[in-house]
Design a protein around this motif. Structure first.
Motif, PDB file in Angstrom:
ATOM      1  N   LEU A  13      57.366  35.572  29.475  1.00 42.14           N
ATOM      2  CA  LEU A  13      57.183  34.185  29.914  1.00 42.14           C
ATOM      3  C   LEU A  13      55.717  33.783  30.001  1.00 42.14           C
ATOM      4  O   LEU A  13      55.416  32.602  30.168  1.00 42.14           O
ATOM      5  N   ASP A  14      54.812  34.754  29.900  1.00 39.93           N
ATOM      6  CA  ASP A  14      53.404  34.479  30.178  1.00 39.93           C
ATOM      7  C   ASP A  14      52.766  33.502  29.201  1.00 39.93           C
ATOM      8  O   ASP A  14      51.854  32.756  29.565  1.00 39.93           O
ATOM      9  N   GLY A  15      53.224  33.478  27.956  1.00 39.81           N
ATOM     10  CA  GLY A  15      52.656  32.533  27.001  1.00 39.81           C
ATOM     11  C   GLY A  15      52.891  31.098  27.426  1.00 39.81           C
ATOM     12  O   GLY A  15      51.975  30.263  27.406  1.00 39.81           O
ATOM     13  N   VAL A  16      54.123  30.797  27.854  1.00 37.29           N
ATOM     14  CA  VAL A  16      54.446  29.453  28.347  1.00 37.29           C
ATOM     15  C   VAL A  16      53.692  29.174  29.644  1.00 37.29           C
ATOM     16  O   VAL A  16      53.142  28.083  29.836  1.00 37.29           O
ATOM     17  N   VAL A  17      53.656  30.172  30.526  1.00 42.28           N
ATOM     18  CA  VAL A  17      52.966  30.016  31.809  1.00 42.28           C
ATOM     19  C   VAL A  17      51.509  29.624  31.600  1.00 42.28           C
ATOM     20  O   VAL A  17      51.001  28.687  32.231  1.00 42.28           O
ATOM     21  N   GLU A  18      50.825  30.330  30.706  1.00 46.83           N
ATOM     22  CA  GLU A  18      49.395  30.090  30.502  1.00 46.83           C
ATOM     23  C   GLU A  18      49.109  28.719  29.903  1.00 46.83           C
ATOM     24  O   GLU A  18      48.143  28.049  30.275  1.00 46.83           O
ATOM     25  N   LYS A  19      49.962  28.260  28.992  1.00 52.93           N
ATOM     26  CA  LYS A  19      49.762  26.934  28.397  1.00 52.93           C
ATOM     27  C   LYS A  19      49.976  25.832  29.435  1.00 52.93           C
ATOM     28  O   LYS A  19      49.201  24.863  29.515  1.00 52.93           O
ATOM     29  N   LEU A  20      51.037  25.957  30.221  1.00 56.86           N
ATOM     30  CA  LEU A  20      51.297  24.959  31.256  1.00 56.86           C
ATOM     31  C   LEU A  20      50.198  24.962  32.314  1.00 56.86           C
ATOM     32  O   LEU A  20      49.735  23.905  32.758  1.00 56.86           O
ATOM     33  N   GLN A  21      49.767  26.151  32.704  1.00 57.74           N
ATOM     34  CA  GLN A  21      48.711  26.263  33.710  1.00 57.74           C
ATOM     35  C   GLN A  21      47.433  25.602  33.228  1.00 57.74           C
ATOM     36  O   GLN A  21      46.785  24.863  33.974  1.00 57.74           O
ATOM     37  N   ALA A  22      47.059  25.832  31.984  1.00 53.86           N
ATOM     38  CA  ALA A  22      45.833  25.239  31.436  1.00 53.86           C
ATOM     39  C   ALA A  22      45.913  23.718  31.455  1.00 53.86           C
ATOM     40  O   ALA A  22      44.926  23.032  31.764  1.00 53.86           O
ATOM     41  N   ALA A  23      47.078  23.169  31.131  1.00 52.97           N
ATOM     42  CA  ALA A  23      47.236  21.713  31.121  1.00 52.97           C
ATOM     43  C   ALA A  23      47.115  21.135  32.513  1.00 52.97           C
ATOM     44  O   ALA A  23      46.494  20.082  32.724  1.00 52.97           O
ATOM     45  N   ILE A  24      47.687  21.815  33.501  1.00 56.67           N
ATOM     46  CA  ILE A  24      47.648  21.310  34.880  1.00 56.67           C
ATOM     47  C   ILE A  24      46.242  21.411  35.455  1.00 56.67           C
ATOM     48  O   ILE A  24      45.750  20.474  36.099  1.00 56.67           O
ATOM     49  N   VAL A  25      45.572  22.527  35.209  1.00 52.84           N
ATOM     50  CA  VAL A  25      44.222  22.730  35.741  1.00 52.84           C
ATOM     51  C   VAL A  25      43.244  21.727  35.136  1.00 52.84           C
ATOM     52  O   VAL A  25      42.211  21.408  35.741  1.00 52.84           O
ATOM     53  N   ALA A  26      43.563  21.192  33.967  1.00 53.97           N
ATOM     54  CA  ALA A  26      42.682  20.224  33.313  1.00 53.97           C
ATOM     55  C   ALA A  26      42.733  18.842  33.968  1.00 53.97           C
ATOM     56  O   ALA A  26      41.895  17.992  33.674  1.00 53.97           O
ATOM     57  N   THR A  27      43.688  18.591  34.855  1.00 53.83           N
ATOM     58  CA  THR A  27      43.760  17.297  35.535  1.00 53.83           C
ATOM     59  C   THR A  27      42.629  17.190  36.549  1.00 53.83           C
ATOM     60  O   THR A  27      42.101  18.211  37.025  1.00 53.83           O
ATOM     61  N   PRO A  28      42.213  15.972  36.912  1.00 52.18           N
ATOM     62  CA  PRO A  28      41.097  15.809  37.865  1.00 52.18           C
ATOM     63  C   PRO A  28      41.357  16.513  39.196  1.00 52.18           C
ATOM     64  O   PRO A  28      42.486  16.527  39.689  1.00 52.18           O
ATOM     65  N   ARG A  29      40.295  17.075  39.750  1.00 45.95           N
ATOM     66  CA  ARG A  29      40.442  17.844  40.981  1.00 45.95           C
ATOM     67  C   ARG A  29      40.948  16.979  42.135  1.00 45.95           C
ATOM     68  O   ARG A  29      41.719  17.434  42.972  1.00 45.95           O
ATOM     69  N   ARG A  30      40.523  15.719  42.167  1.00 45.16           N
ATOM     70  CA  ARG A  30      40.968  14.835  43.241  1.00 45.16           C
ATOM     71  C   ARG A  30      42.488  14.669  43.216  1.00 45.16           C
ATOM     72  O   ARG A  30      43.144  14.659  44.251  1.00 45.16           O
ATOM     73  N   MET A  31      43.047  14.557  42.018  1.00 38.84           N
ATOM     74  CA  MET A  31      44.494  14.440  41.876  1.00 38.84           C
ATOM     75  C   MET A  31      45.181  15.727  42.317  1.00 38.84           C
ATOM     76  O   MET A  31      46.217  15.702  42.998  1.00 38.84           O
ATOM     77  N   ARG A  32      44.607  16.872  41.931  1.00 37.06           N
ATOM     78  CA  ARG A  32      45.212  18.144  42.327  1.00 37.06           C
ATOM     79  C   ARG A  32      45.174  18.335  43.837  1.00 37.06           C
ATOM     80  O   ARG A  32      46.142  18.824  44.440  1.00 37.06           O
ATOM     81  N   ASP A  33      44.065  17.957  44.478  1.00 38.65           N
ATOM     82  CA  ASP A  33      43.989  18.050  45.936  1.00 38.65           C
ATOM     83  C   ASP A  33      45.046  17.178  46.594  1.00 38.65           C
ATOM     84  O   ASP A  33      45.663  17.563  47.602  1.00 38.65           O
ATOM     85  N   LEU A  34      45.261  15.991  46.030  1.00 40.12           N
ATOM     86  CA  LEU A  34      46.281  15.088  46.560  1.00 40.12           C
ATOM     87  C   LEU A  34      47.658  15.728  46.473  1.00 40.12           C
ATOM     88  O   LEU A  34      48.432  15.719  47.449  1.00 40.12           O
ATOM     89  N   LEU A  35      47.973  16.310  45.316  1.00 41.33           N
ATOM     90  CA  LEU A  35      49.298  16.889  45.103  1.00 41.33           C
ATOM     91  C   LEU A  35      49.485  18.209  45.839  1.00 41.33           C
ATOM     92  O   LEU A  35      50.608  18.555  46.225  1.00 41.33           O
ATOM     93  N   HIS A  36      48.406  18.962  46.041  1.00 39.87           N
ATOM     94  CA  HIS A  36      48.505  20.191  46.849  1.00 39.87           C
ATOM     95  C   HIS A  36      48.825  19.863  48.303  1.00 39.87           C
ATOM     96  O   HIS A  36      49.441  20.672  49.004  1.00 39.87           O
TER      97      HIS A  36
END
Length: 278
Positions: A13-36
């Motif tokens: 599953l790691d190939g899918v995991v890494e692609k999805l993770q990279a896409a999410i981490v690329a979002t603005p940090r302010r948005m990620r802090d909001l969603l966390h």
């Protein structure tokens, strides 16, 4: 369960995991802090999940009662609309978990995607005048499976929980010396151990702040993190996932940590720094 052990070790599953993770981490940090949920001191995902879960369960009950088709359909529409924000928060938390948790979390999310698809199909069927109850009950069953997997992720694997708190139980309730005030550098974090519990000390003049040194997110070593200035405040950045805490009071400034870093009581007696449980 053996099934969960296999999921946690499923490197396929790691190939899918890494692609999805990279896409999410690329979002603005302010948005990620909001969603966390960093801004509210608590993970946002469990709060948002209440909307679809409550709506879907209520709709299931109403679908069993005569004359409640329209009300049940309305609730399914509300629940389906509530899936997107809950999923966004869940994916954001998932992106900063360890690999074993991410593998399980991917299956949890996949089950919820299938459930949302079944509920959407039920809405379409109802809008066309057909009976969509079979589809909605199928959606509820799959969502229940997803919730079961999510429960394992949270309670058995500690996903989204404050990972620092177990150390707090090993800190003495009575005042205990942890080192001399003179040995602490001014304006620079220092790590001292209390038994086997690492503590991060921050000195400003005669004032000392003591927080648990293992990051509340995934137990990263804060003592190895960089100190950065955010506004007028000195903050420490976890070297593992970037959670950022104010050294003065442990407040989480940036996620993925949603919880503040736990603080200990501190006093200085005869030149010795003493700490105790809050």
């Amino acid at each position: 369960m053996q099934l969960f052990n296999r999921l946690e070790q499923a490197r396929s599953l790691d190939g899918v995991v890494e692609k999805l993770q990279a896409a999410i981490v690329a979002t603005p940090r302010r948005m990620r802090d909001l969603l966390h949920g960093t801004w509210m001191g608590h993970s946002l995902h469990p709060v948002l999940v209440q909307v679809p879960v409550g709506a879907f369960i209520s709709a299931a009950v109403l679908d069993l009662l005569p004359g409640q088709r329209r009300a049940a359909t309305t609730l399914i529409a509300v629940g389906t609309a509530g899936v997107a924000p809950a999923a966004a928060a869940g994916w954001t938390d998932w992106s900063q978990m360890t690999k074993d948790k991410q593998r399980v979390g991917l299956v949890h999310a996949s089950a919820n995607v299938v459930a949302a698809g079944l509920y959407t199909a039920s809405l379409v069927a109802r809008a066309r005048g057909r009976d969509g109850r079979v589809l909605s009950y199928a959606g509820l069953s799959v969502a229940g499976l997803g919730a079961y997997i999510g429960g394992h992720l949270s309670y058995a694997r500690g996903g989204g929980m404050n990972q620092a708190m177990p150390d707090m139980n090993r800190v003495p309730e009575e005042w205990t010396a942890i080192g001399s005030l003179a040995s602490l550098p001014e304006g620079k974090p220092a790590v001292r151990t209390l038994g086997d519990v690492p503590v991060l000390l921050w000195r400003q003049g005669d004032n000392v702040t003591a927080m648990l040194e293992r990051c509340s997110h995934e137990t990263g070593p804060l003592g190895e993190g960089d100190v950065v200035q955010i506004g007028s405040e000195a903050c420490v950045v976890c070297p593992w996932h970037g959670s950022t805490f104010r050294l003065r009071d442990g407040v989480a400034v940036h996620g993925p940590a949603a919880n503040d870093q736990p603080l200990l009581r501190v006093r200085v007696e005869a030149g010795q720094v003493e700490v105790a449980q809050p």
